[in-house]
Design a protein around this motif. Structure first.
Motif, PDB file in Angstrom:
ATOM      1  N   UNK A  45     -31.541  42.742  12.561  1.00  0.00           N
ATOM      2  CA  UNK A  45     -30.553  41.835  13.392  1.00  0.00           C
ATOM      3  C   UNK A  45     -30.722  41.387  14.659  1.00  0.00           C
ATOM      4  N   UNK A  46     -31.960  41.487  15.178  1.00  0.00           N
ATOM      5  CA  UNK A  46     -31.943  40.847  16.660  1.00  0.00           C
ATOM      6  C   UNK A  46     -31.783  39.684  16.921  1.00  0.00           C
ATOM      7  N   UNK A  47     -30.837  39.280  17.783  1.00  0.00           N
ATOM      8  CA  UNK A  47     -30.097  38.138  18.035  1.00  0.00           C
ATOM      9  C   UNK A  47     -29.465  37.989  19.437  1.00  0.00           C
ATOM     10  N   UNK A  48     -29.275  36.911  20.004  1.00  0.00           N
ATOM     11  CA  UNK A  48     -28.665  36.746  21.226  1.00  0.00           C
ATOM     12  C   UNK A  48     -27.303  35.998  20.770  1.00  0.00           C
ATOM     13  N   UNK A  51     -24.113  35.138  24.307  1.00  0.00           N
ATOM     14  CA  UNK A  51     -25.054  35.379  25.686  1.00  0.00           C
ATOM     15  C   UNK A  51     -25.420  36.822  25.712  1.00  0.00           C
ATOM     16  N   UNK A  52     -25.299  37.704  24.779  1.00  0.00           N
ATOM     17  CA  UNK A  52     -25.777  39.193  24.651  1.00  0.00           C
ATOM     18  C   UNK A  52     -26.725  39.136  23.661  1.00  0.00           C
ATOM     19  N   UNK A  76     -27.353  44.418  25.026  1.00  0.00           N
ATOM     20  CA  UNK A  76     -27.917  44.256  26.605  1.00  0.00           C
ATOM     21  C   UNK A  76     -27.532  42.749  26.959  1.00  0.00           C
ATOM     22  N   UNK A  77     -27.451  42.687  28.281  1.00  0.00           N
ATOM     23  CA  UNK A  77     -27.515  41.305  28.771  1.00  0.00           C
ATOM     24  C   UNK A  77     -28.651  40.763  29.459  1.00  0.00           C
ATOM     25  N   UNK A  78     -29.454  41.856  29.677  1.00  0.00           N
ATOM     26  CA  UNK A  78     -30.912  41.431  30.218  1.00  0.00           C
ATOM     27  C   UNK A  78     -32.095  41.999  29.605  1.00  0.00           C
ATOM     28  N   UNK A  82     -30.079  48.602  28.220  1.00  0.00           N
ATOM     29  CA  UNK A  82     -29.572  48.533  26.697  1.00  0.00           C
ATOM     30  C   UNK A  82     -28.405  49.484  26.481  1.00  0.00           C
ATOM     31  N   UNK A  83     -27.104  49.199  26.075  1.00  0.00           N
ATOM     32  CA  UNK A  83     -26.045  50.229  25.836  1.00  0.00           C
ATOM     33  C   UNK A  83     -26.100  50.542  24.354  1.00  0.00           C
TER      34      UNK A  83
END
Ligand code: FRU
Length: 491
Positions: A45-48, A51-52, A76-78, A82-83
């Motif tokens: 499920x790798x996705x933006x 915006x995150x 993660x925002x960046x 990573x949270x």
């Protein structure tokens, strides 16, 4: 309590109970995503989304073996901080009673929708596979679709090894590529389509073993991914059962790609040869996504199936993910670079320029450590071999060796003296040019080496002693000029 909450609580208890043990491990990584306890395998499920960046992962919370799979979740925002947002999916329903297996994520009109495989084994160990959906408005809490599964078992002509859906949208239609096995036990990737993510129809076979020149290419294709890159289509697959061929295909299973053009009408893809994405020891089941900068990003499992004996297991955890990479296409070859954002982790720069190394091994002051990035450019003169040794111990018993062998035209990674854990050598062809560039990411127990701006990558876990911090640079039988070396510690 409902089954879902019960399974969630059990997993959170396991995480809590193992916390101290896991965190006491020197080999916990500093800038990679890992499981809080237990086992991590494929990224999912790798996705933006809004915006995150989100990346989920195959997660067994109750041991370092491949047991009951959940989906863990990082965001993660960046792409660098990573949270851990906890567990996204627990295998609570009849159609996933033996695990929520791999899958992907799409943004369906503001609803983050996971498409994944429900795995069921009956008492005889026979498998059933169900493709399922789970939805979330906030990107954290997921609800399984009430009419799951959306696909019951496999189409005719295939076995129940049917899993790992990757979904994308093109011209208003949803497409799914999924790993499969023909009844003749040959690996396949199939294309399906849907207007609503719920009713799916088979389009056709994208490719497979003994199709399109991929002779004898595995009994099962896991984790397919398909995307456009520079006006071509790239199909990534993780085939099982490809035999080693010289320096190629030496890991238990491989991950690589073919480049060509997909015919969305027939489902078939005309393509060229299979190329391994990574030349190191631990790399499997990569997944990609596209972000709002138009970048095709890739992240992979820095591990392999059937490797369950890493030195971290005694501390209650195993495996991690690679750093995110950006993909580009250069003459039908996929080039992989660390994402630009990695530069934000840099601190404490140490640099040297024009260091002549003539048939000797040198050390450079303040070039040492265990969590760092190095960029080095070697100007090749008449040396036959040159390279570096990382994580060297004072008594010389430990070192991780990498070098370019100009006679063989091979780059070599040798972890026979790396410390604990699996050993071995991996090699890969690199053209003998005037210059060789290395970009090395070392974490406490992982190594990612990008060669010549992403032409090849070697990814591996290594387990040196925490006191083994030395770095040596050498040239044999002739000289090189180390034109530039920059080393940063990473935050
Ligand atoms: C690949 C894989 C997938 C499956 C998942 C189960 O490593 O075997 O095919 O969905 O792992 O954890």
């Amino acid at each position: 309590m409902n089954k879902n909450n019960e399974l969630m609580n059990k997993a959170y208890d396991a995480i809590q109970n193992n916390k101290d043990l896991v965190n006491s491990d020197y080999y916990r990584l500093k800038y990679h995503t890992m499981p809080p306890t237990g086992l991590l395998n494929d990224p999912n499920g790798f996705i933006q989304f809004k915006g995150e960046y989100h990346v989920f992962y195959q997660f067994h919370p109750f041991g370092t073996n491949h047991g009951l799979k959940y989906w863990g979740h990082y965001k993660s925002k960046d792409l660098i901080n990573w949270d851990d947002t906890g567990i996204a999916l627990a295998p609570s329903e009849w159609y996933e009673s033996h695990g929520c297996y791999s899958g992907s994520a799409v943004d369906d009109n503001g609803i983050l929708t996971l498409v994944y495989t429900g795995n069921v084994k009956d008492i005889d160990g026979n498998r059933e596979t169900y493709q399922c959906l789970a939805m979330s408005k906030d990107g954290i809490n997921f609800e399984k679709y009430k009419d799951n599964p959306v696909i019951h078992n496999q189409p005719e002509g295939y076995t129940r090894h049917f899993r790992d859906p990757k979904v994308w949208r093109k011209d208003g239609i949803w497409y799914m590529i999924i790993g499969a096995q023909s009844i003749k036990e040959e690996g396949r990737a199939l294309l399906l389509k849907s207007e609503n993510l719920k009713n799916w129809n088979l389009v056709g076979e994208v490719s497979g073993s003994n199709i399109n020149g991929l002779n004898d290419f595995g009994f099962m294709w896991e984790c397919p991914d398909l995307f456009e890159l520079d006006e071509k289509d790239v199909l990534i697959i993780s085939p099982q059962g490809v035999k080693p061929k010289g320096d190629l295909y030496n890991n238990i299973y491989q991950s690589g790609y073919v480049v060509g053009k997909l015919d969305y009408e027939s489902g078939n893809m005309k393509h060229g040869e299979f190329i391994e994405l990574d030349r190191g020891f631990e790399f499997y089941a990569p997944q990609t996504t596209i972000d709002d900068k138009g970048r095709r990003l890739l992240i992979a499992w820095m591990g392999l199936p059937e490797e369950e004996e890493h030195p971290t297991t005694e501390k209650g955890w195993i495996h991690a993910m690679t750093i995110p990479r950006v993909l580009e296409l250069r003459e039908n070859k996929v080039i992989q670079k660390p994402v630009e954002e990695m530069k934000k982790l840099r601190k404490d720069l140490v640099s040297y320029n024009n260091v002549e190394i003539n048939d000797e091994e040198i050390t450079l002051e303040n070039i040492s450590g265990d969590v760092f990035e190095i960029e080095a450019t070697f100007e090749v003169k008449d040396a036959k071999k040159f390279g570096m040794k990382l994580r060297c111990s004072k008594d010389l018993s430990e070192e991780t060796l990498m070098y370019y062998d100009r006679e063989d035209r091979k780059f070599v990674l040798d972890r026979n003296k790396s410390g604990k854990g699996y050993k071995g050598i991996r090699k890969c062809y690199i053209e003998d040019k005037k210059e060789l560039k290395l970009n090395i990411f070392m974490d406490t127990s992982s190594l990612e080496i990008f060669i010549n701006d992403g032409e090849e990558v070697f990814t591996s876990r290594i387990y040196p002693d925490k006191e083994s911090l030395g770095i040596k640079i050498f040239a044999n039988e002739g000289s090189i000029n180390l034109r530039e070396i920059n080393k940063w510690n990473l935050k």
